[in-house]
Design an enzyme around this catalytic site. Structure first.
Site, PDB file in Angstrom:
ATOM      1  N   TRP A  65      43.310  31.932  45.981  1.00 38.16           N
ATOM      2  CA  TRP A  65      42.322  32.998  46.109  1.00 38.16           C
ATOM      3  C   TRP A  65      41.591  33.139  44.764  1.00 38.16           C
ATOM      4  O   TRP A  65      40.492  33.256  44.592  1.00 38.16           O
ATOM      5  CB  TRP A  65      42.960  34.348  46.468  1.00 38.16           C
ATOM      6  CG  TRP A  65      41.893  35.400  46.594  1.00 38.16           C
ATOM      7  CD1 TRP A  65      41.002  35.547  47.633  1.00 38.16           C
ATOM      8  CD2 TRP A  65      41.549  36.404  45.634  1.00 38.16           C
ATOM      9  NE1 TRP A  65      40.142  36.598  47.362  1.00 38.16           N
ATOM     10  CE2 TRP A  65      40.462  37.138  46.139  1.00 38.16           C
ATOM     11  CE3 TRP A  65      42.066  36.759  44.370  1.00 38.16           C
ATOM     12  CZ2 TRP A  65      39.861  38.208  45.453  1.00 38.16           C
ATOM     13  CZ3 TRP A  65      41.493  37.810  43.690  1.00 38.16           C
ATOM     14  CH2 TRP A  65      40.396  38.529  44.218  1.00 38.16           C
TER      15      TRP A  65
ATOM     16  N   ARG B  99      25.760  37.254  37.312  1.00 35.84           N
ATOM     17  CA  ARG B  99      26.602  36.355  38.100  1.00 35.84           C
ATOM     18  C   ARG B  99      26.202  36.492  39.563  1.00 35.84           C
ATOM     19  O   ARG B  99      25.990  37.612  40.031  1.00 35.84           O
ATOM     20  CB  ARG B  99      28.062  36.777  37.913  1.00 35.84           C
ATOM     21  CG  ARG B  99      29.051  35.851  38.562  1.00 35.84           C
ATOM     22  CD  ARG B  99      30.466  36.411  38.463  1.00 35.84           C
ATOM     23  NE  ARG B  99      30.782  37.206  39.628  1.00 35.84           N
ATOM     24  CZ  ARG B  99      32.025  37.555  39.984  1.00 35.84           C
ATOM     25  NH1 ARG B  99      33.046  37.204  39.233  1.00 35.84           N
ATOM     26  NH2 ARG B  99      32.240  38.265  41.060  1.00 35.84           N
TER      27      ARG B  99
ATOM     28  N   ARG C 291      37.974  32.747  28.546  1.00 38.10           N
ATOM     29  CA  ARG C 291      37.834  34.074  29.178  1.00 38.10           C
ATOM     30  C   ARG C 291      39.066  34.966  29.050  1.00 38.10           C
ATOM     31  O   ARG C 291      39.240  35.908  29.797  1.00 38.10           O
ATOM     32  CB  ARG C 291      37.470  33.880  30.663  1.00 38.10           C
ATOM     33  CG  ARG C 291      35.995  33.620  30.782  1.00 38.10           C
ATOM     34  CD  ARG C 291      35.490  33.487  32.160  1.00 38.10           C
ATOM     35  NE  ARG C 291      35.907  34.464  33.133  1.00 38.10           N
ATOM     36  CZ  ARG C 291      35.492  35.731  33.180  1.00 38.10           C
ATOM     37  NH1 ARG C 291      34.653  36.185  32.262  1.00 38.10           N
ATOM     38  NH2 ARG C 291      35.923  36.530  34.131  1.00 38.10           N
TER      39      ARG C 291
ATOM     40  N   GLU D 206      40.722  33.766  32.528  1.00 32.79           N
ATOM     41  CA  GLU D 206      41.000  35.186  32.817  1.00 32.79           C
ATOM     42  C   GLU D 206      42.443  35.412  33.246  1.00 32.79           C
ATOM     43  O   GLU D 206      42.952  36.510  33.086  1.00 32.79           O
ATOM     44  CB  GLU D 206      40.017  35.743  33.854  1.00 32.79           C
ATOM     45  CG  GLU D 206      40.164  35.168  35.237  1.00 32.79           C
ATOM     46  CD  GLU D 206      39.153  35.748  36.221  1.00 32.79           C
ATOM     47  OE1 GLU D 206      37.969  35.830  35.879  1.00 32.79           O
ATOM     48  OE2 GLU D 206      39.567  36.125  37.327  1.00 32.79           O
TER      49      GLU D 206
ATOM     50  N   TYR E 127      34.936  35.232  48.019  1.00 32.42           N
ATOM     51  CA  TYR E 127      35.223  35.838  46.726  1.00 32.42           C
ATOM     52  C   TYR E 127      33.939  36.419  46.110  1.00 32.42           C
ATOM     53  O   TYR E 127      32.904  35.768  46.082  1.00 32.42           O
ATOM     54  CB  TYR E 127      35.845  34.816  45.738  1.00 32.42           C
ATOM     55  CG  TYR E 127      35.803  35.414  44.379  1.00 32.42           C
ATOM     56  CD1 TYR E 127      36.675  36.451  44.064  1.00 32.42           C
ATOM     57  CD2 TYR E 127      34.803  35.088  43.489  1.00 32.42           C
ATOM     58  CE1 TYR E 127      36.553  37.125  42.870  1.00 32.42           C
ATOM     59  CE2 TYR E 127      34.681  35.750  42.291  1.00 32.42           C
ATOM     60  CZ  TYR E 127      35.566  36.770  41.994  1.00 32.42           C
ATOM     61  OH  TYR E 127      35.426  37.458  40.833  1.00 32.42           O
TER      62      TYR E 127
ATOM     63  N   GLU F 175      31.888  40.013  30.173  1.00 30.21           N
ATOM     64  CA  GLU F 175      31.732  40.462  31.563  1.00 30.21           C
ATOM     65  C   GLU F 175      31.751  41.993  31.590  1.00 30.21           C
ATOM     66  O   GLU F 175      32.534  42.632  30.887  1.00 30.21           O
ATOM     67  CB  GLU F 175      32.883  39.916  32.414  1.00 30.21           C
ATOM     68  CG  GLU F 175      32.767  40.320  33.883  1.00 30.21           C
ATOM     69  CD  GLU F 175      33.891  39.732  34.742  1.00 30.21           C
ATOM     70  OE1 GLU F 175      34.855  39.200  34.172  1.00 30.21           O
ATOM     71  OE2 GLU F 175      33.779  39.809  35.969  1.00 30.21           O
TER      72      GLU F 175
ATOM     73  N   GLU G  58      32.529  29.132  36.506  1.00 33.23           N
ATOM     74  CA  GLU G  58      33.797  29.759  36.091  1.00 33.23           C
ATOM     75  C   GLU G  58      34.962  29.324  36.982  1.00 33.23           C
ATOM     76  O   GLU G  58      34.799  29.215  38.203  1.00 33.23           O
ATOM     77  CB  GLU G  58      33.617  31.275  36.179  1.00 33.23           C
ATOM     78  CG  GLU G  58      34.857  32.067  35.824  1.00 33.23           C
ATOM     79  CD  GLU G  58      34.596  33.561  35.950  1.00 33.23           C
ATOM     80  OE1 GLU G  58      33.425  33.994  35.796  1.00 33.23           O
ATOM     81  OE2 GLU G  58      35.552  34.297  36.221  1.00 33.23           O
TER      82      GLU G  58
ATOM     83  N   ASP H   7      31.081  32.149  39.755  1.00 34.74           N
ATOM     84  CA  ASP H   7      32.546  32.113  39.682  1.00 34.74           C
ATOM     85  C   ASP H   7      33.101  31.383  40.904  1.00 34.74           C
ATOM     86  O   ASP H   7      32.932  31.849  42.036  1.00 34.74           O
ATOM     87  CB  ASP H   7      33.081  33.555  39.638  1.00 34.74           C
ATOM     88  CG  ASP H   7      34.566  33.627  39.309  1.00 34.74           C
ATOM     89  OD1 ASP H   7      35.224  32.573  39.311  1.00 34.74           O
ATOM     90  OD2 ASP H   7      35.055  34.747  39.053  1.00 34.74           O
TER      91      ASP H   7
ATOM     92  N   HIS I  21      36.300  30.838  41.281  1.00 37.90           N
ATOM     93  CA  HIS I  21      37.559  31.552  41.505  1.00 37.90           C
ATOM     94  C   HIS I  21      38.695  30.614  41.924  1.00 37.90           C
ATOM     95  O   HIS I  21      39.411  30.873  42.896  1.00 37.90           O
ATOM     96  CB  HIS I  21      37.359  32.689  42.524  1.00 37.90           C
ATOM     97  CG  HIS I  21      38.126  33.926  42.152  1.00 37.90           C
ATOM     98  ND1 HIS I  21      39.230  34.343  42.834  1.00 37.90           N
ATOM     99  CD2 HIS I  21      37.956  34.817  41.159  1.00 37.90           C
ATOM    100  CE1 HIS I  21      39.703  35.446  42.290  1.00 37.90           C
ATOM    101  NE2 HIS I  21      38.948  35.755  41.257  1.00 37.90           N
TER     102      HIS I  21
HETATM  103  O1  KDG Z   1      42.106  41.265  39.487  1.00 35.25           O
HETATM  104  C1  KDG Z   1      41.403  40.113  39.792  1.00 35.25           C
HETATM  105  C2  KDG Z   1      39.962  40.261  39.347  1.00 35.25           C
HETATM  106  O2  KDG Z   1      39.899  40.725  38.043  1.00 35.25           O
HETATM  107  C3  KDG Z   1      39.223  38.958  39.443  1.00 35.25           C
HETATM  108  O3  KDG Z   1      39.246  38.522  40.773  1.00 35.25           O
HETATM  109  C4  KDG Z   1      37.806  39.133  38.967  1.00 35.25           C
HETATM  110  O4  KDG Z   1      37.445  36.767  38.871  1.00 35.25           O
HETATM  111  C5  KDG Z   1      37.147  37.885  38.520  1.00 35.25           C
HETATM  112  C6  KDG Z   1      36.048  38.025  37.557  1.00 35.25           C
HETATM  113  O5  KDG Z   1      35.541  36.998  37.128  1.00 35.25           O
HETATM  114  O6  KDG Z   1      35.691  39.149  37.223  1.00 35.25           O
HETATM  115 MG    MG Z   2      36.602  35.278  37.537  1.00 34.56          MG
END
Ligand code: KDG
Ligand code: MG
Length: 402
Positions: free
Chosen positions: A402, A148, A283, A262, A160, A339, A236, A210, A212
């Site tokens: 975020w 990544r 995820r 996630e 991020y 991951e 992602e 990602d 995010h």
């Molecule tokens: O606790 C938040 C993290 O796990 C996250 O920000 C990590 O986005 C993330 C990732 O893809 O690992």
């Molecule tokens: Mg992520």
């Protein structure tokens, strides 16, 4: 009949905070579950200690499905990260116990191996493009087959996914760090640097990115189109994940594969994404989505719709979670990728696991259960250390995702 005699909740910070559940049966068999919810650890610890542990004592630990249904339906209040993480920890611990009683690793109880190993992706990052390219080179040299790539956006500062130390650890301050964000600057820059990664290293490995949760659907569609030639393994979390409809618009515009989930916790949170084939990878994790029992239900639904798995595996999930994830990953037919970020040495002194990494593939020993031991004495040396995840603000000062 063996019964659940004790259930203890440990909150410790060996390198970072983890909440760990240990269930002990009347026969003296123990099982471990990860109950870590980054930045909200004590809420899950209380849910377990104050609400679930009293319900577990005296029950038959072999009745995993029944206990899952009892805790989920019996609460009346359903879903959500706190509830599903607490139930997940109980579920993992019970699978661990079942495996130890049967003297088999959990993946054997789940139907046995579907593959020889579990392909992982790791995190390359940089404060600028040259340092990102150096980091990608490092992971290529280590034999990773999937990487990544994240980098700071010029003129904006950190962003991020940009690592400060050895591992990426976003929950790093005792009050939330506030980080600047500009969608315009990011959208102009991201396709350029992802292209530079391909120009330097070619297409002989999987490249992931990602977002995010930071774009609107139409912005995400634009990014997806702009990076089609980069052939990402996935884009992602292009938009905030709770609005499942948003993914329909992204899907109509781009062939870049999409991953999300996630922060989602139940099969209901991903149902439309899966059944309408709006995503390519789901995820959800064993820790935040109700344990092995519920995760398998999500993955089985996904398999019907050509959606593959790509479980979250950041360092805020404990080594118990990683081991449980690998047991599931080894067995499900629709595995995609896992991951993986290595935990720091202090973490591994507390959690001893049989998980191994070779040439970008994770594997397990044949230890019964999940194959993880928790060193309570070592954990006592690392008391809980309150930390928060950062908050993003746009350049005008307003709060962004975020
Ligand atoms: O606790 C938040 C993290 O796990 C996250 O920000 C990590 O986005 C993330 C990732 O893809 O690992
Ligand atoms: Mg992520």
């Amino acid at each position: 009949m063996s019964t659940i005699e004790r259930a203890e909740v440990f909150v410790a910070s060996p390198g970072r905070n983890f909440v760990t559940l240990r269930i002990t049966t009347s026969d003296g068999v123990t099982g471990l579950g990860d109950a870590t919810l980054n930045g909200r650890e004590l809420a899950v610890a209380s849910y377990l200690k104050d609400h679930l542990v009293p319900l577990l004592i005296g029950r038959d630990p072999a009745r995993i499905e029944d206990i899952w249904q009892y805790l989920y339906r019996g609460a009346y209040w359903r879903r959500g990260p706190v509830t599903m993480t607490a139930i997940a920890a109980v579920d993992m611990a019970l699978w661990d116990i079942k495996g130890k009683v049967a003297n088999l690793p959990v993946y054997q109880l789940l139907g046995g191996r579907s593959r020889d190993g579990v392909m992982v992706y790791s995190h390359a990052s940089g404060t600028d493009v040259p340092s990102l390219l150096d980091d990608v080179a490092r992971f290529r040299d280590l034999g990773y087959q999937a990487i990544r790539a994240q980098t700071a956006v010029p003129g904006i500062g950190g962003s991020y996914g940009v690592r400060k130390g050895v591992v990426y650890e976003p929950a790093s301050t005792s009050l939330p760090d506030e980080q600047p964000w500009s969608t315009e600057a990011y959208l102009d820059f991201a396709p350029t640097y992802l292209t530079q990664v391909r120009e330097k290293f070619g297409f002989g490995f999987h490249l992931l990115h990602d977002v995010h949760h930071r774009l609107t659907p139409i912005e995400a569609a634009r990014l997806g189109k702009a990076v089609e030639d980069v052939r990402l393994f996935w884009m992602e979390d292009p938009t905030p994940a709770e609005n499942q409809d948003a993914f329909r618009l992204i899907r109509q515009h781009t062939t870049t594969p999409i991953a999300t989930g996630e922060i989602l916790n139940s099969i209901w949170d991903v149902k439309d994404l899966i059944t309408e084939q709006l995503i390519d990878y789901v995820r959800t994790t064993v820790t935040h989505a109700g344990g092995i029992t519920h995760l398998r239900r999500i993955f089985d639904l996904a398999a019907l719709y050509h959606v593959r798995t790509g479980s979250h595996g950041a360092t805020d999930l404990s080594p118990v979670s990683l081991a449980a994830a690998v047991h599931v990953d080894l067995t499900v037919p629709n595995f995609g990728i896992q991951e993986y970020m290595p935990h720091v040495a202090e973490t591994m002194e507390v959690f001893r696991t049989g998980v191994t990494l070779e040439k970008g593939m994770l594997n397990l020993s044949d230890a019964p259960g999940l194959g993880v031991e928790y060193d309570e004495k070592a954990a006592e040396r690392h008391p809980y250390d309150p930390r928060y995840l950062p908050v993003a603000r746009r350049l005008d000062g307003s709060v962004h995702d975020w």
